[in-house]
Design a protein around this motif. Structure first.
Motif, short mmCIF file in Angstrom:
data_model
loop_
_atom_site.label_atom_id
_atom_site.label_comp_id
_atom_site.label_asym_id
_atom_site.label_seq_id
_atom_site.Cartn_x
_atom_site.Cartn_y
_atom_site.Cartn_z
N LEU A 117 0.85 -1.18 0.00
CA LEU A 117 0.00 0.00 0.00
C LEU A 117 0.89 1.24 0.00
O LEU A 117 1.92 1.26 0.68
N ARG A 118 0.50 2.26 -0.75
CA ARG A 118 1.33 3.46 -0.82
C ARG A 118 0.46 4.70 -0.97
O ARG A 118 -0.64 4.66 -1.52
N THR A 119 0.99 5.80 -0.47
CA THR A 119 0.29 7.08 -0.58
C THR A 119 1.31 8.20 -0.53
O THR A 119 2.41 8.03 0.03
N SER A 120 0.98 9.32 -1.12
CA SER A 120 1.87 10.47 -1.08
C SER A 120 1.05 11.74 -1.14
O SER A 120 -0.06 11.77 -1.70
N VAL A 121 1.59 12.79 -0.58
CA VAL A 121 1.00 14.12 -0.65
C VAL A 121 2.16 15.10 -0.84
O VAL A 121 3.21 14.96 -0.19
N SER A 122 1.99 16.06 -1.71
CA SER A 122 3.10 16.96 -2.01
C SER A 122 2.58 18.29 -2.50
O SER A 122 1.45 18.42 -2.98
N SER A 123 3.44 19.28 -2.38
CA SER A 123 3.21 20.58 -3.01
C SER A 123 4.24 20.75 -4.11
O SER A 123 5.31 20.12 -4.10
N GLY A 124 3.92 21.57 -5.09
CA GLY A 124 4.82 21.76 -6.21
C GLY A 124 4.62 23.11 -6.87
O GLY A 124 3.76 23.90 -6.47
N GLY A 129 -2.83 46.40 -18.05
CA GLY A 129 -3.02 45.68 -16.80
C GLY A 129 -2.13 44.48 -16.57
O GLY A 129 -2.30 43.75 -15.58
N ALA A 130 -1.17 44.20 -17.45
CA ALA A 130 -0.30 43.05 -17.27
C ALA A 130 0.58 43.25 -16.04
O ALA A 130 1.02 44.36 -15.73
N THR A 131 0.84 42.18 -15.32
CA THR A 131 1.72 42.19 -14.15
C THR A 131 2.74 41.07 -14.30
O THR A 131 2.60 40.18 -15.14
N ASP A 132 3.77 41.10 -13.45
CA ASP A 132 4.76 40.03 -13.46
C ASP A 132 4.07 38.69 -13.20
O ASP A 132 3.18 38.59 -12.34
N LEU A 133 4.49 37.68 -13.93
CA LEU A 133 3.89 36.37 -13.77
C LEU A 133 4.35 35.72 -12.47
O LEU A 133 5.52 35.80 -12.10
N LYS A 134 3.41 35.08 -11.80
CA LYS A 134 3.72 34.29 -10.61
C LYS A 134 3.88 32.83 -11.02
O LYS A 134 3.33 32.39 -12.03
N PRO A 135 4.60 32.05 -10.21
CA PRO A 135 4.67 30.61 -10.52
C PRO A 135 3.31 29.94 -10.31
O PRO A 135 2.52 30.34 -9.45
N GLU A 136 3.04 28.94 -11.11
CA GLU A 136 1.90 28.07 -10.84
C GLU A 136 2.22 27.23 -9.61
O GLU A 136 3.35 26.76 -9.44
N SER A 137 1.25 27.05 -8.74
CA SER A 137 1.45 26.23 -7.54
C SER A 137 0.49 25.05 -7.58
O SER A 137 -0.62 25.15 -8.12
N SER A 138 0.92 23.93 -7.01
CA SER A 138 0.12 22.71 -7.11
C SER A 138 0.11 21.96 -5.79
O SER A 138 0.99 22.12 -4.94
N ARG A 139 -0.92 21.14 -5.65
CA ARG A 139 -1.03 20.16 -4.56
C ARG A 139 -1.38 18.83 -5.20
O ARG A 139 -2.26 18.76 -6.05
N HIS A 140 -0.68 17.79 -4.76
CA HIS A 140 -0.87 16.48 -5.39
C HIS A 140 -1.06 15.41 -4.31
O HIS A 140 -0.36 15.40 -3.29
N PHE A 141 -2.02 14.52 -4.57
CA PHE A 141 -2.30 13.42 -3.65
C PHE A 141 -2.44 12.14 -4.44
O PHE A 141 -3.10 12.10 -5.50
N THR A 142 -1.80 11.07 -3.96
CA THR A 142 -1.87 9.76 -4.60
C THR A 142 -2.15 8.71 -3.53
O THR A 142 -1.58 8.75 -2.44
#
Length: 792
Positions: free
Chosen positions: A491-498, A538-551
């Motif tokens: 059995l395996r599971t993971s949770v992460s931010s990216g 109205g353009a502004t500096d781009l921010k990074p995309e942020s993610s949450r991942h669950f398996t």
């Protein structure tokens, strides 16, 4: 009935394995030599943990491994197409009439963008293409790694990590990781000659590849792979009823010629090994834009009395090289220090065209300029075992640069003729004011802990802190847990931010087009976020995309012959970066008077730029099953079945700049964009790869089911039904060293449903394009090939 038939192969595999579930595993020490040589060890993977190579079936996160034999068995010498045939969730459509995208098509994983997948070669990050996909294709607004620059004969295996891993490997690893492992020590010299074509009579393919190796003392080696690849164009356009029924449009794959080189070498010196690997490729490619009829206002009949089809003919150069050293100390610490440099240059040329505004003096061929990307990184890694535990970490420095070069003047100028169209038709050149040269640096520190809480319970924790010179800091983490309650169950599971850092192309891409409308000159443009026009709108500096991942998943391995797994996943992404629609009064009915005044002041009639626009959630499930069975007299069955279901939904829409007076939905999510993001890729995929192998010959069948996908016809969503494809291959060993292979791809001749002959059957407006360019299996239909392989 169809569903029952599709499950029969899975049922047969399980029945064979369960017929004797308690069959004892053989004692390797007692096996005779001929049987020992046929023993299959579990596939090994380097990616997923910094604790070293590990068994892929028993990994703490889901990993698939595809061998060189599997990659060569599906009838293509292109790595991207081979993975599309084998990996569920790997999507590789064949765009056409999409400018540069025709010549370096992007791939996706798990229905996410090309730039949300990290590609490694021997564990080292590869640079993306300099091409930014700006047209209406899968992957619009992104760049990706061009996998077709790697010779297939150089590859030992491909590891696909199906888990978020930005906390371990940095930016881009949101959808997962593809790690391409080059052949190392112990391989034979090999040469391949290949020939093929479609059953429609076009798309002639010729390949010649050579892999040569030289062993060195102490398990050292030097491997070189060279390949020449010539692929003729295909064309599935219909006759044009407004041009005498001629087939005047090119809708199909580009005509390409590739020269590729790859190398991999290791030289041991005591406890230290010096190594290098890399690749170099050059591609000449040619594909059509839209046809201009003889009476088209964009044509000059004196130059093209029958009309003309502009040809976009880029020259694409891709280079990557790694030089490093690795070793171990007396306390068991493993260390690795490496430099990796890479560059991609996408230079646009246009042939069979004209600049209408220059009149009869217009040239017919143009240098339209190009884009270039370079990436340099230094990695210092270490890992140390502490009993059953391992602690690893390291530092990474990376510098990235991006450049846009202007084309020759005739490719972009608006000349003196009172014509409607300026610049080279097909692909107008980059003007001097579009030229860009920019760069950024990043520094990262990371730790990775593998801790055995119990013999059956393992914890993997990782964290990565990173600083970018253009947008600041990120901090991400990951926790993964592996529990093996019995020898046969895991059995395996993971949770992460990216995160995914905004690319330099997204932040800086600028391209403008001028046309003459009566006495007025109109200008439309894509602008970098720092451009005065974009800032005013109205353009502004781009921010990074942020993610949450669950398996969450489970693995069942009742014997060495059978492995089955199921893994569910959820990926949430915020602040996804997308291009706006054209900011113009004709396109946005509610555009504010202030914004319209800005356009007028800047002498711009329509503008677009990149912005952090939406949030999405992707949910899915992966099923895997692998079964191998040895038979008497050296025969073997190998069945591998896989299924993925994944759907992406828009969960959040950010606010649009107040100066525009519109909301983000109107600015970003036109019907086409929404449908493409949520349904433009197959929601499911089924793969069944089966091989029957004897000492004299081998038979391979590769069955695929591509799920339904959607696009828009005008503003109306259109759904395309699922399709089955089948690849067949027969290989016969003429002698110990020579193999003759005959095969067919898509032998069922599957094609997507037709749009219709024209976009408007009543008026004849539009172009004779019959098929959707979003079809995951393409539109070429069936093809066959012949291949001769020699080992020496």
């Amino acid at each position: 009935m169809k569903r029952t038939l599709s499950l029969l192969p899975l049922w047969a595999v399980c029945a064979a394995a369960l017929a004797n579930p308690q069959a004892p595993e053989p004692d390797l020490y007692t096996l005779p030599l001929d049987e020992l040589l046929r023993v299959q060890i579990p596939p090994q993977a380097d990616v997923g943990s910094r604790a070293g190579a590990h068994s892929a079936p028993g990994a703490i996160v889901p990993i698939d491994v595809y061998t060189a034999e599997q990659l060569l068995s599906v009838g293509t010498m292109s790595l991207a197409q081979a993975l599309a045939a084998l990996v569920p969730g790997f999507n590789y459509p064949r765009p056409s009439i999409a400018d540069g995208t025709d010549h370096a098509p992007p791939f996706t994983l798990r229905a996410l963008n090309p730039d949300q997948v990290l590609v490694l070669v021997n564990g080292k990050r590869q640079q993306q293409s300099a091409l930014l996909h700006t047209n209406g294709t899968i992957g619009r607004g992104s760049s990706g790694v061009d996998l077709s620059t790697i010779p297939l004969l150089a590859v030992e295996r491909v590891e696909v990590l199906r888990d978020g891993a930005a906390a371990q490997y940095g930016s881009d690893a949101i959808a997962g990781i593809i790690n391409i492992v080059l052949k190392g020590y112990g391989h034979a010299n090999q040469a391949l000659l290949g020939w093929g074509r479609t059953t429609a009579g076009d798309g002639l393919q010729r390949q010649a590849a050579l892999f040569t190796t030289r062993p060195l003392a102490g398990d050292g080696f030097i491997n070189l792979t060279a390949e020449l690849r010539d692929r003729g164009a295909t064309n599935r356009a219909a006759p044009d009823p407004l041009d005498g029924g001629r087939i005047n449009t090119h809708f199909g794959e580009a005509d390409t010629q590739d020269a590729l080189l790859a190398w991999n070498a290791e030289i041991p010196r005591g406890d230290t090994t010096v190594y290098t690997h890399g690749k170099a490729s050059r591609r000449h490619s040619s594909a059509g834009a839209f046809f201009r009829r003889a009476d088209d206002e964009r044509n000059l009949p004196s130059l093209y009395p029958q009309g003309f089809l502009p040809r976009i003919e880029p020259r694409i150069t891709d280079l990557s090289a790694t030089l490093g050293a690795k070793g171990s100390w007396t306390d068991g610490t493993q260390w690795n220090l490496a430099y990796t440099g890479g560059a991609n240059d996408f230079h646009f040329y246009v042939a069979n065209s004209l600049n209408r505004s220059l009149g009869a003096s217009s040239p017919t061929a143009f240098d339209s300029g190009g884009t270039a990307l370079a990436q340099h990184s230094i990695n210092a890694d270490w890992s140390r075992p502490f009993g059953r535990h391992t602690l690893a970490g390291g530092y990474e420095y990376r510098r990235e640069s991006y450049r846009i070069r202007a084309g020759e003047p005739a490719s972009y100028l608006l000349g003196p003729d009172s014509a409607w169209y300026a610049g080279a038709q097909g692909f107008g050149g980059f003007a001097p004011e579009n030229a860009v040269r920019t760069q950024r640096d990043s520094h990262a520190l990371y730790l990775d802990l593998k801790y055995a809480l119990l013999p059956q319970l393992t914890l993997n924790a990782a964290t990565r802190a990173e600083h970018y010179s253009d947008f600041g800091n990120t901090l991400n983490g990951k926790l993964a847990l592996r529990l093996q309650p019995t020898p046969h169950w895991l059995l395996r599971t993971s949770v992460s931010s990216g995160f995914r850092a905004p690319s330099l192309a997204q932040a800086n891409y600028t391209s403008t087009t001028m046309i003459r409308d009566g006495d007025a000159i109109l200008q439309y443009g894509n602008y970098g976020v720092d451009h005065p026009v974009a800032r005013a709108l109205g353009a502004t500096d781009l921010k990074p995309e942020s993610s949450r991942h669950f398996t969450l998943g489970a693995v069942w391995q009742p014997s060495r012959a059978l492995t089955a797994s199921v893994d569910g996943f959820i990926t949430d992404i915020r602040d996804r970066i997308m291009p706006t629609g054209y900011i113009a009064g004709w396109n946005l009915a509610q555009l504010s008077p202030q914004a319209q005044a800005i356009l007028l002041q800047q002498h711009v009639d329509g503008a677009t730029y990149f912005t952090n626009a939406v949030g999405t959630r992707t949910r899915g499930v992966d099923l895997r099953l692998d079964y191998q069975h040895d038979l008497p007299q050296g025969r073997r069955w190998h069945l591998s079945a896989a299924y993925q279901h994944a759907r992406t939904r828009i969960t959040q829409v950010n606010r649009a700049p107040a100066v525009l007076g519109v909301d983000m939905t109107d600015l970003i999510l036109d019907p086409y964009t929404r449908v493409t993001m949520e349904s433009g890729q197959p929601s499911s995929a089924f793969k069944l790869w089966a091989q029957y192998k004897t000492p004299g010959y081998a038979l391979v069948a590769n069955l695929n089911r591509y799920g339904s996908f959607a696009s828009t016809h005008g503003h109306t969503p259109v759904t395309f039904a699922a399709r089955w494809t089948l690849d067949l291959q027969w290989s016969y060993h003429l002698n110990r060293h020579t193999t003759l292979t005959l095969g067919g791809t898509n032998v069922l001749n599957a094609k997507p449903a037709q749009w219709g002959v024209t976009d408007d059957a009543v008026t004849g407006a539009g172009k004779p394009i019959r098929y959707s360019q979003y079809a995951p299996f393409g539109y070429n239909g069936a093809a066959y090939y012949l291949r001769l392989g020699v080992r020496f």
